[in-house]
Design a protein around this motif. Structure first.
Motif, PDB file in Angstrom:
ATOM      1  N   ALA A   1       0.817  -1.221   0.000  1.00  0.00           N
ATOM      2  CA  ALA A   1       0.000   0.000   0.000  1.00  0.00           C
ATOM      3  C   ALA A   1       0.845   1.263   0.000  1.00  0.00           C
ATOM      4  O   ALA A   1       0.388   2.321  -0.420  1.00  0.00           O
ATOM      5  N   LYS A   2       2.078   1.184   0.497  1.00  0.00           N
ATOM      6  CA  LYS A   2       3.008   2.316   0.514  1.00  0.00           C
ATOM      7  C   LYS A   2       2.387   3.565   1.156  1.00  0.00           C
ATOM      8  O   LYS A   2       2.358   4.648   0.582  1.00  0.00           O
ATOM      9  N   GLY A   3       1.871   3.376   2.363  1.00  0.00           N
ATOM     10  CA  GLY A   3       1.332   4.495   3.111  1.00  0.00           C
ATOM     11  C   GLY A   3      -0.106   4.840   2.800  1.00  0.00           C
ATOM     12  O   GLY A   3      -0.696   5.701   3.457  1.00  0.00           O
ATOM     13  N   GLU A   4      -0.697   4.184   1.803  1.00  0.00           N
ATOM     14  CA  GLU A   4      -2.096   4.439   1.458  1.00  0.00           C
ATOM     15  C   GLU A   4      -3.001   3.449   2.183  1.00  0.00           C
ATOM     16  O   GLU A   4      -2.548   2.451   2.738  1.00  0.00           O
ATOM     17  N   LYS A   5      -4.291   3.733   2.166  1.00  0.00           N
ATOM     18  CA  LYS A   5      -5.216   2.817   2.812  1.00  0.00           C
ATOM     19  C   LYS A   5      -5.332   1.533   1.996  1.00  0.00           C
ATOM     20  O   LYS A   5      -5.124   1.533   0.781  1.00  0.00           O
ATOM     21  N   PHE A   6      -5.655   0.446   2.673  1.00  0.00           N
ATOM     22  CA  PHE A   6      -5.749  -0.851   2.020  1.00  0.00           C
ATOM     23  C   PHE A   6      -6.873  -1.649   2.664  1.00  0.00           C
ATOM     24  O   PHE A   6      -7.272  -1.388   3.803  1.00  0.00           O
ATOM     25  N   SER A   7      -7.382  -2.619   1.940  1.00  0.00           N
ATOM     26  CA  SER A   7      -8.474  -3.448   2.439  1.00  0.00           C
ATOM     27  C   SER A   7      -7.922  -4.666   3.166  1.00  0.00           C
ATOM     28  O   SER A   7      -6.967  -5.299   2.708  1.00  0.00           O
ATOM     29  N   ALA A   8      -8.528  -4.992   4.292  1.00  0.00           N
ATOM     30  CA  ALA A   8      -8.152  -6.204   5.018  1.00  0.00           C
ATOM     31  C   ALA A   8      -8.644  -7.447   4.293  1.00  0.00           C
ATOM     32  O   ALA A   8      -8.187  -8.556   4.568  1.00  0.00           O
TER      33      ALA A   8
ATOM     34  N   SER B   1     -15.189  -8.440  20.309  1.00  0.00           N
ATOM     35  CA  SER B   1     -15.275  -7.249  21.158  1.00  0.00           C
ATOM     36  C   SER B   1     -13.882  -6.778  21.584  1.00  0.00           C
ATOM     37  O   SER B   1     -13.605  -5.571  21.610  1.00  0.00           O
ATOM     38  N   SER B   2     -13.011  -7.726  21.892  1.00  0.00           N
ATOM     39  CA  SER B   2     -11.636  -7.376  22.270  1.00  0.00           C
ATOM     40  C   SER B   2     -10.913  -6.718  21.110  1.00  0.00           C
ATOM     41  O   SER B   2     -10.149  -5.750  21.292  1.00  0.00           O
ATOM     42  N   LEU B   3     -11.150  -7.233  19.900  1.00  0.00           N
ATOM     43  CA  LEU B   3     -10.524  -6.648  18.712  1.00  0.00           C
ATOM     44  C   LEU B   3     -11.032  -5.230  18.485  1.00  0.00           C
ATOM     45  O   LEU B   3     -10.234  -4.315  18.200  1.00  0.00           O
ATOM     46  N   MET B   4     -12.333  -5.014  18.632  1.00  0.00           N
ATOM     47  CA  MET B   4     -12.906  -3.689  18.433  1.00  0.00           C
ATOM     48  C   MET B   4     -12.347  -2.689  19.450  1.00  0.00           C
ATOM     49  O   MET B   4     -12.023  -1.548  19.105  1.00  0.00           O
ATOM     50  N   ARG B   5     -12.218  -3.128  20.699  1.00  0.00           N
ATOM     51  CA  ARG B   5     -11.670  -2.240  21.737  1.00  0.00           C
ATOM     52  C   ARG B   5     -10.221  -1.880  21.434  1.00  0.00           C
ATOM     53  O   ARG B   5      -9.811  -0.717  21.577  1.00  0.00           O
ATOM     54  N   GLU B   6      -9.449  -2.861  21.010  1.00  0.00           N
ATOM     55  CA  GLU B   6      -8.040  -2.607  20.718  1.00  0.00           C
ATOM     56  C   GLU B   6      -7.895  -1.703  19.501  1.00  0.00           C
ATOM     57  O   GLU B   6      -7.024  -0.811  19.477  1.00  0.00           O
ATOM     58  N   MET B   7      -8.734  -1.889  18.512  1.00  0.00           N
ATOM     59  CA  MET B   7      -8.700  -1.024  17.330  1.00  0.00           C
ATOM     60  C   MET B   7      -8.997   0.421  17.720  1.00  0.00           C
ATOM     61  O   MET B   7      -8.354   1.354  17.219  1.00  0.00           O
ATOM     62  N   LYS B   8      -9.975   0.614  18.612  1.00  0.00           N
ATOM     63  CA  LYS B   8     -10.311   1.971  19.056  1.00  0.00           C
ATOM     64  C   LYS B   8      -9.126   2.618  19.777  1.00  0.00           C
ATOM     65  O   LYS B   8      -8.808   3.791  19.551  1.00  0.00           O
ATOM     66  N   ARG B   9      -8.476   1.842  20.652  1.00  0.00           N
ATOM     67  CA  ARG B   9      -7.321   2.376  21.365  1.00  0.00           C
ATOM     68  C   ARG B   9      -6.207   2.756  20.388  1.00  0.00           C
ATOM     69  O   ARG B   9      -5.564   3.803  20.528  1.00  0.00           O
ATOM     70  N   MET B  10      -5.980   1.898  19.392  1.00  0.00           N
ATOM     71  CA  MET B  10      -4.914   2.155  18.422  1.00  0.00           C
ATOM     72  C   MET B  10      -5.237   3.367  17.548  1.00  0.00           C
ATOM     73  O   MET B  10      -4.341   4.126  17.167  1.00  0.00           O
ATOM     74  N   LYS B  11      -6.507   3.576  17.268  1.00  0.00           N
ATOM     75  CA  LYS B  11      -6.914   4.777  16.518  1.00  0.00           C
ATOM     76  C   LYS B  11      -6.720   6.024  17.373  1.00  0.00           C
ATOM     77  O   LYS B  11      -6.227   7.048  16.895  1.00  0.00           O
ATOM     78  N   ASP B  12      -7.118   5.925  18.641  1.00  0.00           N
ATOM     79  CA  ASP B  12      -6.957   7.066  19.548  1.00  0.00           C
ATOM     80  C   ASP B  12      -5.491   7.424  19.749  1.00  0.00           C
ATOM     81  O   ASP B  12      -5.144   8.601  19.938  1.00  0.00           O
ATOM     82  N   GLU B  13      -4.616   6.429  19.682  1.00  0.00           N
ATOM     83  CA  GLU B  13      -3.185   6.652  19.873  1.00  0.00           C
ATOM     84  C   GLU B  13      -2.486   7.049  18.568  1.00  0.00           C
ATOM     85  O   GLU B  13      -1.274   7.276  18.566  1.00  0.00           O
ATOM     86  N   GLY B  14      -3.243   7.124  17.495  1.00  0.00           N
ATOM     87  CA  GLY B  14      -2.668   7.521  16.213  1.00  0.00           C
ATOM     88  C   GLY B  14      -1.803   6.461  15.559  1.00  0.00           C
ATOM     89  O   GLY B  14      -0.924   6.772  14.743  1.00  0.00           O
ATOM     90  N   ILE B  15      -2.063   5.198  15.867  1.00  0.00           N
ATOM     91  CA  ILE B  15      -1.291   4.095  15.295  1.00  0.00           C
ATOM     92  C   ILE B  15      -1.889   3.634  13.980  1.00  0.00           C
ATOM     93  O   ILE B  15      -1.167   3.319  13.024  1.00  0.00           O
ATOM     94  N   ILE B  16      -3.230   3.588  13.933  1.00  0.00           N
ATOM     95  CA  ILE B  16      -3.910   3.161  12.711  1.00  0.00           C
ATOM     96  C   ILE B  16      -5.092   4.083  12.413  1.00  0.00           C
ATOM     97  O   ILE B  16      -5.582   4.806  13.290  1.00  0.00           O
ATOM     98  N   TRP B  17      -5.516   4.046  11.164  1.00  0.00           N
ATOM     99  CA  TRP B  17      -6.799   4.605  10.742  1.00  0.00           C
ATOM    100  C   TRP B  17      -7.593   3.436  10.192  1.00  0.00           C
ATOM    101  O   TRP B  17      -7.038   2.544   9.535  1.00  0.00           O
ATOM    102  N   SER B  18      -8.884   3.401  10.494  1.00  0.00           N
ATOM    103  CA  SER B  18      -9.705   2.312   9.960  1.00  0.00           C
ATOM    104  C   SER B  18     -11.126   2.774   9.726  1.00  0.00           C
ATOM    105  O   SER B  18     -11.640   3.657  10.427  1.00  0.00           O
TER     106      SER B  18
END
Length: 213
Positions: A163-170, A186-203
């Motif tokens: 993807a070279k820094g661009e968005k990509f499909s899972a 539910s655990s995955l959703m919570r972790e994704m939210k934390r990672m978004k809040d921390e600026g690690i991922i966009w989804s």
């Protein structure tokens, strides 16, 4: 229109001529219906003609784990996941689908003509087997990670390499991704939210982007 990799390098006419030489049949399955229970023999090479499905395993204690999700043109069968002792492998339809069954015996023992199309199909089968082994090795590496975040990052790192820094499909829904990572949704959703809040991922839905750190 694309075609299954097992038929790479063949025209439609050539594929049809091969079907006359092999024991080929197609069947339709309803959502939730079992398509195939893998045997200890190499019986079938299967091709998804339409719809979607998944392969999962069940161990002696009744624990199940998703092995792979299947989409149109994907290929599966015993040759790719030979059942281990005490393990049961099952392919099941996620939605109404049509599956082509090709006899493995007819692939490795082609007709007396032994034409180049048969050789090409066998070579494609070997190439697909190597790809499946690489995918399995990746899955083992992901599942070996210690927690949900590490599993997700390992998956996204692989999925986003081109993807070279661009968005990509899972390539799968959040529910399917949770099953693939062998974690609670539910655990995955919570972790994704934390990672978004921390600026690690966009989804957003099936789409992701790994952000610069």
């Amino acid at each position: 229109m694309g075609q299954a990799k097992i038929f790479d390098g063949m025209t439609e006419t050539e594929r049809n001529s091969i079907f006359e030489c092999f024991s080929v049949n197609t069947r339709r399955f309803l959502a939730g219906e079992r398509i195939l229970t893998y045997s200890e023999q190499l019986n079938n090479v299967c091709v998804v003609l339409s719809g979607s499905a998944h392969v999962y395993s069940i161990d002696e204690d009744g624990n199940s784990s998703v092995i792979e999700f299947l989409r149109k043109n994907d290929v599966f069968g015993e040759v790719f996941h030979f059942p281990l002792k005490g393990m049961e492998y099952i392919a099941e339809a996620d939605e109404d689908c049509e599956i082509m069954f090709i006899s493995y015996e007819h692939i490795i023992h082609p007709c007396s003509k032994a034409c180049m199309k048969h050789t090409l199909l066998i070579n494609n089968l070997f190439a697909l087997t190597a790809e499946k082994l690489q995918t399995l090795e990746l899955r083992i590496n992901i599942l070996a990670q210690k927690n949900v975040r590490q599993k997700l990052l390992a998956f996204l790192d692989y999925a986003g390499r081109s993807a070279k820094g661009e968005k990509f499909s899972a390539g799968m829904s959040i529910t399917e991704l949770a099953a693939y990572l062998n974690v609670d949704r539910s655990s995955l959703m919570r972790e994704m939210k934390r990672m978004k809040d921390e600026g690690i991922i966009w989804s957003e839905g099936r789409w992701f982007k790994l952000l610069e750190q």
